[in-house]
Enzyme design. Structure first.
Site, PDB file in Angstrom:
ATOM      1  N   GLY A  69     -11.832   1.093  12.849  1.00 45.77           N
ATOM      2  CA  GLY A  69     -11.365   1.459  14.195  1.00 45.77           C
ATOM      3  C   GLY A  69     -12.462   1.804  15.189  1.00 45.77           C
ATOM      4  O   GLY A  69     -12.542   1.224  16.275  1.00 45.77           O
ATOM      5  N   ARG A 122     -11.748  15.157   8.036  1.00 44.64           N
ATOM      6  CA  ARG A 122     -12.517  15.667   6.885  1.00 44.64           C
ATOM      7  C   ARG A 122     -13.888  16.158   7.342  1.00 44.64           C
ATOM      8  O   ARG A 122     -14.516  15.535   8.189  1.00 44.64           O
ATOM      9  CB  ARG A 122     -12.716  14.570   5.830  1.00 44.64           C
ATOM     10  N   ARG A 175      -2.680  -2.175  -3.317  1.00 45.03           N
ATOM     11  CA  ARG A 175      -3.873  -1.368  -3.105  1.00 45.03           C
ATOM     12  C   ARG A 175      -3.751  -0.136  -4.003  1.00 45.03           C
ATOM     13  O   ARG A 175      -2.763   0.595  -3.935  1.00 45.03           O
ATOM     14  CB  ARG A 175      -3.953  -0.941  -1.643  1.00 45.03           C
ATOM     15  N   GLY A 215     -13.834   4.751  10.727  1.00 47.07           N
ATOM     16  CA  GLY A 215     -12.455   4.833  11.214  1.00 47.07           C
ATOM     17  C   GLY A 215     -12.068   6.299  11.244  1.00 47.07           C
ATOM     18  O   GLY A 215     -12.913   7.164  11.488  1.00 47.07           O
ATOM     19  N   ARG A 252     -11.150   8.548  20.527  1.00 45.28           N
ATOM     20  CA  ARG A 252     -10.913   8.268  21.960  1.00 45.28           C
ATOM     21  C   ARG A 252     -10.664   9.566  22.718  1.00 45.28           C
ATOM     22  O   ARG A 252     -11.218   9.794  23.796  1.00 45.28           O
ATOM     23  CB  ARG A 252      -9.713   7.324  22.142  1.00 45.28           C
ATOM     24  N   GLY A 273     -15.883   1.630  14.592  1.00 49.41           N
ATOM     25  CA  GLY A 273     -16.970   0.652  14.489  1.00 49.41           C
ATOM     26  C   GLY A 273     -16.671  -0.648  15.224  1.00 49.41           C
ATOM     27  O   GLY A 273     -17.560  -1.276  15.792  1.00 49.41           O
ATOM     28  N   GLU A 274     -15.392  -1.044  15.233  1.00 48.33           N
ATOM     29  CA  GLU A 274     -15.037  -2.315  15.874  1.00 48.33           C
ATOM     30  C   GLU A 274     -14.798  -2.175  17.374  1.00 48.33           C
ATOM     31  O   GLU A 274     -14.955  -3.141  18.123  1.00 48.33           O
ATOM     32  CB  GLU A 274     -13.757  -2.884  15.225  1.00 48.33           C
ATOM     33  N   ASN A 285       0.878  -1.173   0.000  1.00 41.52           N
ATOM     34  CA  ASN A 285       0.000   0.000   0.000  1.00 41.52           C
ATOM     35  C   ASN A 285       0.919   1.228   0.000  1.00 41.52           C
ATOM     36  O   ASN A 285       1.445   1.618   1.034  1.00 41.52           O
ATOM     37  CB  ASN A 285      -0.888  -0.040   1.254  1.00 41.52           C
ATOM     38  N   GLU A 291      -8.698  -5.430   5.080  1.00 40.99           N
ATOM     39  CA  GLU A 291      -8.478  -5.058   3.684  1.00 40.99           C
ATOM     40  C   GLU A 291      -7.298  -5.807   3.076  1.00 40.99           C
ATOM     41  O   GLU A 291      -7.342  -6.202   1.919  1.00 40.99           O
ATOM     42  CB  GLU A 291      -8.262  -3.543   3.576  1.00 40.99           C
ATOM     43  N   HIS A 301     -12.952   2.969   0.152  1.00 38.24           N
ATOM     44  CA  HIS A 301     -12.993   1.887   1.142  1.00 38.24           C
ATOM     45  C   HIS A 301     -13.687   0.647   0.552  1.00 38.24           C
ATOM     46  O   HIS A 301     -14.212  -0.192   1.286  1.00 38.24           O
ATOM     47  CB  HIS A 301     -13.788   2.273   2.408  1.00 38.24           C
TER      48      HIS A 301
END
Ligand code: ADP
Length: 399
Positions: free
Chosen positions: A331, A242, A93, A211, A285, A333-334, A7, A384, A182
């Site tokens: 990040g 963003r 990628r 994320g 966080r 979501g999990e 990547n 990914e 994504h």
């Protein structure tokens, strides 16, 4: 077969070596500050459960970085393979496949030409991805290479979802439309959701990839029918740095008021906005901790973040005229138990009910809705690199 995943960013190169016999990660790492004005470069390399981190002599370009990666992988002390012959294929990628690529493809001259053609759509990433491809071709000339595009999964969107309400020639001549990003993550998670939940034909699933960069997709039968990112990843949700969707007239207003160029304004909207612009940190966080400590800006930012995710989920339920499952990944979501709850609390009218005990999980594949929830809600960790490796194996070994 062992597959190397690359990547390449404008000044960085991430890699993973995956053993496809058991899909385990043998080694992974990151080279940073490649070809920048900095006097030094950096490498972080993981091998046999250990980590090697070092500041190194400046690497002038991606060829030098690629040579270093291959040296590390075969090094007596830090290496994980005896020789480069063990690398059976390389998967890259690639950010922007435009309208040419609806799936991953073997890298040949035509594929490289098409990635080059799409540089205007991905001006920062596609040239970097090409540098990674050329660097690999130079050091591993006989190894098949595969390109996996971030945009490919979203190519099934119908025109009513991907077209912008601009005069036609902006689409026909300049290819301006929603592409979405994504895609490798959305594809991986949506396929896993169908398998895991045993969903039948006509399944309707919303994937929430939350994320630092975030996007949602609406998937019918495992195919994308809409997604939140646009011609670039700036559109849609409020993200780490963003701003997401706003009135395009803001660009002119800021440019005129502050005497900035359009590029400067877009750079600010991509890199200094979102959670970062509202609170001073792009990390969910930190923002959560600040809110808990009574910071009003942080509270507002979290309210805005949650509200945007809820609005898009609601709009995708309407777009699909139904929904079987909502899936959280990436990040936030999990891992962010409370963020999932905040989002789902606003969906009670749709019959969404969260089980707090089930929701108390991090990075695991788990159902977090109650058994009587009208829409199932799950966490499915994305991967990914593994998705890229699977495509690479399939394409590289096709006869
Ligand atoms: P990227 O888009 O850079 O790949 P990630 O998918 O790694 O981003 O997500 C980064 C986000 O995930 C950050 O906002 C971070 O706060 C959040 N995150 C990561 N781990 C946790 C955790 N354990 N609890 C809550 N949030 C987390």
């Amino acid at each position: 077969m062992k597959i190397l995943i690359i990547n390449a960013g404008s000044s960085s190169l991430k890699y993973q070596l995956i053993d496809m016999d058991d899909e385990s990660v043998i080694s992974k790492g990151l080279v940073e500050r490649i070809g920048t004005v900095d006097p030094k470069s950096n490498i972080t390399h993981r091998y046999h459960g250990k980590k090697y981190e070092a500041e190194i002599d400046k690497l002038g370009d991606h060829n030098a970085a690629m040579e270093l990666v291959l040296k590390m992988l075969t090094d007596k002390e830090y290496g994980v393979i005896a020789s480069l012959d063990e690398i059976g294929a390389v998967g890259h990628r690639v950010l922007h496949g435009g309208e040419k690529f609806t799936a991953s493809c073997l890298i040949d001259d035509a594929c490289i030409a098409a990635i080059e053609e799409n540089i205007p759509l991905g001006p920062l990433h596609n040239p970097a991805n090409l540098m990674g491809i050329h660097a690999c071709q130079k050091v591993l000339p006989n190894v098949p290479q595969v390109a996996v595009f971030d945009t490919a999964f979203h190519q099934t969107m119908p025109p009513k979802a991907f077209r912008y309400g601009l005069p036609n020639h902006y689409y026909t001549d300049l290819h301006m439309r929603k592409y979405g990003f994504h895609g490798t993550s959305h594809r991986f998670v949506s396929a896993r959701a169908i398998e895991l939940l045993g969903l039948g034909k006509g399944s309707k699933v919303i994937i929430c990839h939350l994320g630092n960069g975030s996007s949602l997709s609406a998937c019918v039968d495992g195919k994308c029918v809409d997604t939140t990112m646009g011609i670039t990843p700036l559109d849609g949700l409020l993200m780490g740095t963003r701003c997401g969707t706003l009135d395009p007239a803001c660009v002119e207003f800021i440019a005129n008021t502050e005497g900035k160029s359009v590029s400067d304004v877009l750079n600010m909207m991509n890199k200094k906005s979102g959670l970062l612009g509202l609170t001073g940190s792009s990390d969910m966080r930190d923002v959560t901790a600040a809110m808990d400590a009574g910071d009003e800006n942080a509270k507002l930012a979290i309210d805005m973040w949650t509200y945007t995710v809820q609005k898009y989920i609601g709009s995708y339920i309407a777009a699909m005229n139904g929904c079987d499952a909502i899936i959280f990944t990436a990040g936030i979501g999990e891992n962010h138990v409370r963020a999932r709850k905040w989002v789902c609390e606003g969906l009670s009218w749709f019959g969404v009910k969260i089980d707090d005990a089930r929701n108390d999980s991090h990075g695991e594949e788990v159902k977090i809705s109650t058994d009587d929830s009208k829409i199932q809600v799950w966490v499915i960790p994305t991967n990914e690199e593994l998705a890229i490796a699977r495509d690479t194996l399939e394409i590289a070994t096709k006869k």
